[in-house]
Design an enzyme around this catalytic site. Structure first.
Site, mmCIF file in Angstrom:
data_model
loop_
_atom_site.group_PDB
_atom_site.id
_atom_site.type_symbol
_atom_site.label_atom_id
_atom_site.label_comp_id
_atom_site.label_asym_id
_atom_site.label_seq_id
_atom_site.Cartn_x
_atom_site.Cartn_y
_atom_site.Cartn_z
ATOM 1 N N LYS A 175 -8.191 -101.372 108.878
ATOM 2 C CA LYS A 175 -9.226 -102.060 108.102
ATOM 3 C C LYS A 175 -10.045 -101.008 107.347
ATOM 4 O O LYS A 175 -10.874 -100.311 107.929
ATOM 5 C CB LYS A 175 -10.173 -102.856 109.006
ATOM 6 C CG LYS A 175 -11.113 -103.730 108.178
ATOM 7 C CD LYS A 175 -12.430 -104.028 108.846
ATOM 8 C CE LYS A 175 -13.535 -103.100 108.461
ATOM 9 N NZ LYS A 175 -13.953 -103.092 107.060
ATOM 10 N N GLU A 178 -14.790 -102.415 103.297
ATOM 11 C CA GLU A 178 -14.610 -103.552 102.383
ATOM 12 C C GLU A 178 -14.976 -103.211 100.943
ATOM 13 O O GLU A 178 -14.544 -103.894 100.018
ATOM 14 C CB GLU A 178 -15.419 -104.765 102.867
ATOM 15 C CG GLU A 178 -16.912 -104.552 103.057
ATOM 16 C CD GLU A 178 -17.275 -104.004 104.445
ATOM 17 O OE1 GLU A 178 -16.481 -103.223 105.020
ATOM 18 O OE2 GLU A 178 -18.364 -104.345 104.945
ATOM 19 N N GLY A 228 -17.191 -93.804 111.034
ATOM 20 C CA GLY A 228 -18.307 -94.486 110.384
ATOM 21 C C GLY A 228 -19.619 -94.108 111.027
ATOM 22 O O GLY A 228 -19.745 -93.049 111.647
ATOM 23 N N GLY A 229 -20.595 -94.982 110.922
ATOM 24 C CA GLY A 229 -21.947 -94.676 111.369
ATOM 25 C C GLY A 229 -22.140 -94.829 112.875
ATOM 26 O O GLY A 229 -21.373 -95.512 113.557
ATOM 27 N N ILE A 230 -23.183 -94.196 113.363
ATOM 28 C CA ILE A 230 -23.417 -94.128 114.812
ATOM 29 C C ILE A 230 -23.700 -95.519 115.412
ATOM 30 O O ILE A 230 -23.211 -95.833 116.500
ATOM 31 C CB ILE A 230 -24.557 -93.125 115.110
ATOM 32 C CG1 ILE A 230 -24.689 -92.855 116.594
ATOM 33 C CG2 ILE A 230 -25.894 -93.571 114.561
ATOM 34 C CD1 ILE A 230 -25.595 -91.664 116.903
ATOM 35 N N GLU A 231 -24.470 -96.354 114.703
ATOM 36 C CA GLU A 231 -24.797 -97.661 115.272
ATOM 37 C C GLU A 231 -23.550 -98.536 115.349
ATOM 38 O O GLU A 231 -23.330 -99.239 116.333
ATOM 39 C CB GLU A 231 -25.909 -98.353 114.461
ATOM 40 C CG GLU A 231 -27.272 -97.679 114.603
ATOM 41 C CD GLU A 231 -27.680 -97.411 116.069
ATOM 42 O OE1 GLU A 231 -27.423 -98.269 116.931
ATOM 43 O OE2 GLU A 231 -28.227 -96.326 116.346
ATOM 44 N N THR A 232 -22.708 -98.486 114.318
ATOM 45 C CA THR A 232 -21.450 -99.237 114.365
ATOM 46 C C THR A 232 -20.578 -98.697 115.492
ATOM 47 O O THR A 232 -19.938 -99.471 116.218
ATOM 48 C CB THR A 232 -20.683 -99.117 113.028
ATOM 49 O OG1 THR A 232 -21.603 -99.254 111.955
ATOM 50 C CG2 THR A 232 -19.617 -100.171 112.915
ATOM 51 N N GLY A 233 -20.577 -97.383 115.660
ATOM 52 C CA GLY A 233 -19.783 -96.765 116.727
ATOM 53 C C GLY A 233 -20.182 -97.290 118.095
ATOM 54 O O GLY A 233 -19.332 -97.586 118.938
ATOM 55 N N GLU A 250 -15.378 -91.066 115.208
ATOM 56 C CA GLU A 250 -15.819 -89.987 114.302
ATOM 57 C C GLU A 250 -17.084 -90.492 113.634
ATOM 58 O O GLU A 250 -17.016 -91.320 112.719
ATOM 59 C CB GLU A 250 -14.746 -89.716 113.236
ATOM 60 C CG GLU A 250 -13.453 -89.146 113.755
ATOM 61 C CD GLU A 250 -13.566 -87.694 114.172
ATOM 62 O OE1 GLU A 250 -14.566 -87.037 113.842
ATOM 63 O OE2 GLU A 250 -12.638 -87.230 114.863
ATOM 64 N N CYS A 284 -20.097 -86.625 105.968
ATOM 65 C CA CYS A 284 -20.535 -86.612 107.369
ATOM 66 C C CYS A 284 -21.020 -85.228 107.788
ATOM 67 O O CYS A 284 -21.935 -85.089 108.586
ATOM 68 C CB CYS A 284 -19.394 -87.056 108.270
ATOM 69 S SG CYS A 284 -17.898 -86.087 108.052
ATOM 70 N N GLU A 385 -29.666 -89.149 109.913
ATOM 71 C CA GLU A 385 -28.690 -88.941 108.838
ATOM 72 C C GLU A 385 -29.081 -89.793 107.626
ATOM 73 O O GLU A 385 -29.067 -91.017 107.702
ATOM 74 C CB GLU A 385 -27.290 -89.345 109.332
ATOM 75 C CG GLU A 385 -26.203 -89.027 108.324
ATOM 76 C CD GLU A 385 -24.839 -89.560 108.742
ATOM 77 O OE1 GLU A 385 -24.757 -90.740 109.150
ATOM 78 O OE2 GLU A 385 -23.858 -88.809 108.641
HETATM 79 N N1 LIG Z 1 -17.194 -87.778 111.610
HETATM 80 C C1 LIG Z 1 -16.487 -87.958 110.520
HETATM 81 O O1 LIG Z 1 -15.453 -87.343 110.324
HETATM 82 C C2 LIG Z 1 -16.940 -88.926 109.459
HETATM 83 C C3 LIG Z 1 -16.232 -88.993 108.254
HETATM 84 C C4 LIG Z 1 -16.666 -89.870 107.274
HETATM 85 C C5 LIG Z 1 -17.794 -90.659 107.475
HETATM 86 N N2 LIG Z 1 -18.461 -90.572 108.655
HETATM 87 C C6 LIG Z 1 -19.686 -91.365 108.853
HETATM 88 O O2 LIG Z 1 -19.545 -92.667 108.283
HETATM 89 C C7 LIG Z 1 -20.816 -93.172 107.916
HETATM 90 C C8 LIG Z 1 -20.773 -93.756 106.524
HETATM 91 O O3 LIG Z 1 -19.792 -94.715 106.421
HETATM 92 P P1 LIG Z 1 -20.106 -96.298 106.407
HETATM 93 O O4 LIG Z 1 -21.450 -96.554 105.807
HETATM 94 O O5 LIG Z 1 -18.904 -96.953 105.838
HETATM 95 O O6 LIG Z 1 -20.204 -96.597 107.968
HETATM 96 P P2 LIG Z 1 -20.260 -98.004 108.683
HETATM 97 O O7 LIG Z 1 -20.387 -97.728 110.142
HETATM 98 O O8 LIG Z 1 -21.251 -98.906 108.059
HETATM 99 O O9 LIG Z 1 -18.843 -98.656 108.358
HETATM 100 C C9 LIG Z 1 -17.632 -98.008 108.685
HETATM 101 C C10 LIG Z 1 -16.556 -99.057 108.866
HETATM 102 O O10 LIG Z 1 -16.898 -99.870 109.986
HETATM 103 C C11 LIG Z 1 -16.825 -101.235 109.634
HETATM 104 N N3 LIG Z 1 -17.753 -101.989 110.471
HETATM 105 C C12 LIG Z 1 -19.045 -102.303 110.213
HETATM 106 N N4 LIG Z 1 -19.556 -103.030 111.233
HETATM 107 C C13 LIG Z 1 -18.571 -103.168 112.151
HETATM 108 C C14 LIG Z 1 -18.476 -103.809 113.421
HETATM 109 N N5 LIG Z 1 -19.502 -104.483 113.947
HETATM 110 N N6 LIG Z 1 -17.322 -103.738 114.103
HETATM 111 C C15 LIG Z 1 -16.277 -103.051 113.589
HETATM 112 N N7 LIG Z 1 -16.297 -102.451 112.386
HETATM 113 C C16 LIG Z 1 -17.425 -102.497 111.680
HETATM 114 C C17 LIG Z 1 -17.143 -101.241 108.142
HETATM 115 O O11 LIG Z 1 -16.706 -102.442 107.536
HETATM 116 C C18 LIG Z 1 -16.390 -100.007 107.679
HETATM 117 O O12 LIG Z 1 -15.034 -100.287 107.506
HETATM 118 C C19 LIG Z 1 -21.768 -91.992 108.013
HETATM 119 O O13 LIG Z 1 -22.545 -92.104 109.173
HETATM 120 C C20 LIG Z 1 -20.829 -90.796 108.090
HETATM 121 O O14 LIG Z 1 -21.387 -89.672 108.715
HETATM 122 C C21 LIG Z 1 -18.064 -89.730 109.646
HETATM 123 C C1 LIG Z 2 -14.577 -85.229 107.306
HETATM 124 N N1 LIG Z 2 -14.904 -85.086 105.884
HETATM 125 C C2 LIG Z 2 -15.656 -83.861 105.684
HETATM 126 C C3 LIG Z 2 -13.685 -85.036 105.111
HETATM 127 C C4 LIG Z 2 -15.613 -86.261 105.402
HETATM 128 C C5 LIG Z 2 -16.857 -86.558 106.037
HETATM 129 O O1 LIG Z 2 -17.572 -87.443 105.570
#
Ligand SMILES: NC(=O)c1ccc[n+]([C@@H]2O[C@H](COP(=O)([O-])OP(=O)(O)OC[C@H]3O[C@@H](n4cnc5c(N)ncnc54)[C@H](O)[C@@H]3O)[C@@H](O)[C@H]2O)c1
Ligand SMILES: C[N+](C)(C)CC=O
Length: 490
Positions: A175, A178, A228-233, A250, A284, A385
């Site tokens: 997935k 979006e 993705g983001g920490i809260e979603t994680g 991640e 990130c 962040e």
């Molecule tokens: N550590 C890494 O390698 C890395 C790389 C890239 C981005 N990131 C992080 O990603 C974040 C930015 O990306 P974002 O705004 O798309 O993050 P996000 O957490 O909002 O969304 C990421 C993905 O999760 C999905 N999602 C949202 N809510 C969900 C739920 N309840 N259950 C399952 N999936 C859900 C979204 O649709 C999207 O596909 C930043 O915090 C960034 O640091 C980390």
């Molecule tokens: C992991 N990296 C650096 C490619 C993307 C982070 O958002």
């Protein structure tokens, strides 16, 4: 405009409820594509297809070198369609075409790397302490994998999941974010062309709280890999407890960039800019938290502000554009709210803190490079962040203080240290609680080295051989070569 479809069980299909989403170019808000918007029902169907392909087809037992050849074919097709993919990524994210081209090169390399690693992961023979026995440990695929990716590096983050999952013999449902699904859709076309068998790779488009939530909570999914983001994680961790599934996370970062007074001045200034403002800070591992040795502080900030003023914002397709827009109106509002927080907390604005005024940028989600000085570790602007072009600056006066400040964060993704005294640089590098530490550099990552975070930046590692191991289960197989009665129960 033809609606782009999802890929489930080897077929391109529309969402069951017929919903469609417009995909927007963040540079000018024009509609660049229409895509099917799936939901829980489509996700369940995709999970069923992946489950059947794993449990009932020969994919997991295909000789590893054959799987490797398919993955390398995908890599070659990505190279063939490199320019088309790069243009799609720039349209979808607003990043410069030069960045997108570099991403596509990295992505092809990730597929080549895992294609080559596929048949070098056979397990090990154990020296059994028992007579007449053979003992071995084999690596087997985990099973059905759910994979959820963000919008900032759409295809790059997808490649870090697709290639190792296939290499290990899993089946999967992906997935993408979006708002940026276009390059991922294209790579599913390439995987079909490369001959990945039916049901092995499935693509469901849609929102996090429908498609993503179903993938995370389903008891038919064995592993959930999320970027993705920490809260979603955290939400995904809770949902994944439904069947105690394996998880790989991640997450975000607030990454310190530590500059000592004995660093090469021009290089450190140039790279501090690149560390935080590359891709509008939507990285990130962005070096959003600059720590400068006190004796160098004023001179360094003066040079940094001068250079940051000249960053050329614009259309990612235009020669000379150094940074594109932020991804969406909503995201720009989040960045703006953090700038207000910084001001209220008493940080001093040395640059930016507003939208750019140029006429040609008014239809895009642009925000000016922003630098806060007089920051302290307890400020939210320093701790949280922002994920935008916002730099905070703090001072330190010893290597011990630099380490203490740098580690004063819930995150632990990446950090850098700049010094010509290699003993001092190594002292710092060895003490930073982060998954990646750069000495006299910022940003490099590549397929061969692991990537991931300490602390709340995540769980597990992508890339390198650990990125493949994440997609495997270990099994110990013990064989008695001379079976005879135990004689315990006479
Ligand atoms: N550590 C890494 O390698 C890395 C790389 C890239 C981005 N990131 C992080 O990603 C974040 C930015 O990306 P974002 O705004 O798309 O993050 P996000 O957490 O909002 O969304 C990421 C993905 O999760 C999905 N999602 C949202 N809510 C969900 C739920 N309840 N259950 C399952 N999936 C859900 C979204 O649709 C999207 O596909 C930043 O915090 C960034 O640091 C980390
Ligand atoms: C992991 N990296 C650096 C490619 C993307 C982070 O958002």
């Amino acid at each position: 405009m033809e609606t782009k479809k999802m890929f489930i069980n080897g077929q391109w299909v529309e969402a069951k409820n017929g919903e469609i989403r417009d995909i927007i170019n963040p540079f000018n808000q024009e509609i660049i594509a229409k895509v099917s918007e799936g939901n829980e029902e489509d996700t369940k169907e995709a999970i069923k297809a992946a489950r059947t392909a794993f449990d009932e087809s020969e994919w997991a037992f295909t000789p590893a070198n054959e799987r490797g050849l398919i993955i390398q074919k995908i890599a070659s097709l990505i190279r063939r369609d490199h320019e088309e993919l790069a243009k799609l990524e720039t349209l979808d994210t607003g990043k410069t075409l030069e960045e997108s081209r570099a991403d596509m090169e990295d992505i092809a390399n990730v597929f080549f790397y895992y294609g080559g690693l596929t048949d070098k992961n056979g397990g090990e023979v154990i020296s059994s302490p028992l007579p007449h026995s053979q003992s071995r440990v084999v690596r087997e695929p985990v099973g059905v994998c759910g994979q959820i990716t963000p919008w900032n590096y759409p295809l790059l983050q997808a490649s870090w999941k697709l290639a190792p999952a296939l290499a290990a013999g899993n089946t999967l449902i992906m997935k993408p974010s979006e708002i940026t699904p276009l390059t991922t859709i294209k790579v599913f076309e390439l995987m079909e062309e490369a001959g990945v068998p039916k049901g092995v790779v499935n693509l469901v488009l849609g929102k996090g709280n429908t498609v993503g939530a179903e993938l995370s909570s389903s008891t038919e999914v064995d592993l959930l890999s999320f970027t993705g983001g920490i809260e979603t994680g955290k939400e995904i961790m809770r949902a994944a407890s439904s069947n105690v599934k394996n998880i790989a996370l991640e997450l975000g970062g607030k990454n310190p960039n530590i500059v000592f007074a004995d660093a090469d001045f021009d290089t450190a200034v140039d790279q501090a800019l690149n560390a935080v403002f590359f891709h509008g800070g939507q990285v990130c591992s962005a070096g959003a938290r600059l720590l400068v040795e006190e004796s160098l502080h004023d001179k360094f900030i003066e040079a940094l502000v001068e250079k940051a003023k000249r960053i050329k914002l614009g259309n990612g397709f235009d020669e000379g554009t150094q940074s594109g827009p932020l991804i969406s109106a909503e995201h720009r509002e989040k960045v703006e709210s953090y700038v207000e927080i910084g001001k209220e907390e008493g940080a001093t604005l040395a640059l930016g803190g507003e939208r750019p005024k140029a006429e040609e940028l008014q239809n895009g989600f642009f925000y000016s490079p922003t630098i806060f000085i007089d920051c302290t570790s307890n400020m939210r602007i320093v701790q949280e962040e922002v994920f935008g072009p916002v730099l905070t600056v703090e001072k330190f006066s010893s290597k011990e203080e630099a380490v203490k400040l740098a580690n004063d964060t819930i995150y632990g993704l990446a950090g850098a240290v700049w010094s010509n005294d290699i003993t001092k640089a190594e002292y710092v590098a060895n003490r930073l609680r982060m998954g990646t530490v750069w000495i006299n550099d910022f940003h490099p990552y590549f397929a061969q080295a692991p990537w991931g975070g300490y602390k709340q930046s995540g769980i597990g590692r992508e890339l390198g051989h650990t990125g493949l191991e994440e997609y495997t289960e270990l099994k110990h197989i013990y064989r008695n070569t001379k079976p005879e009665p135990v004689g315990w129960f006479k």
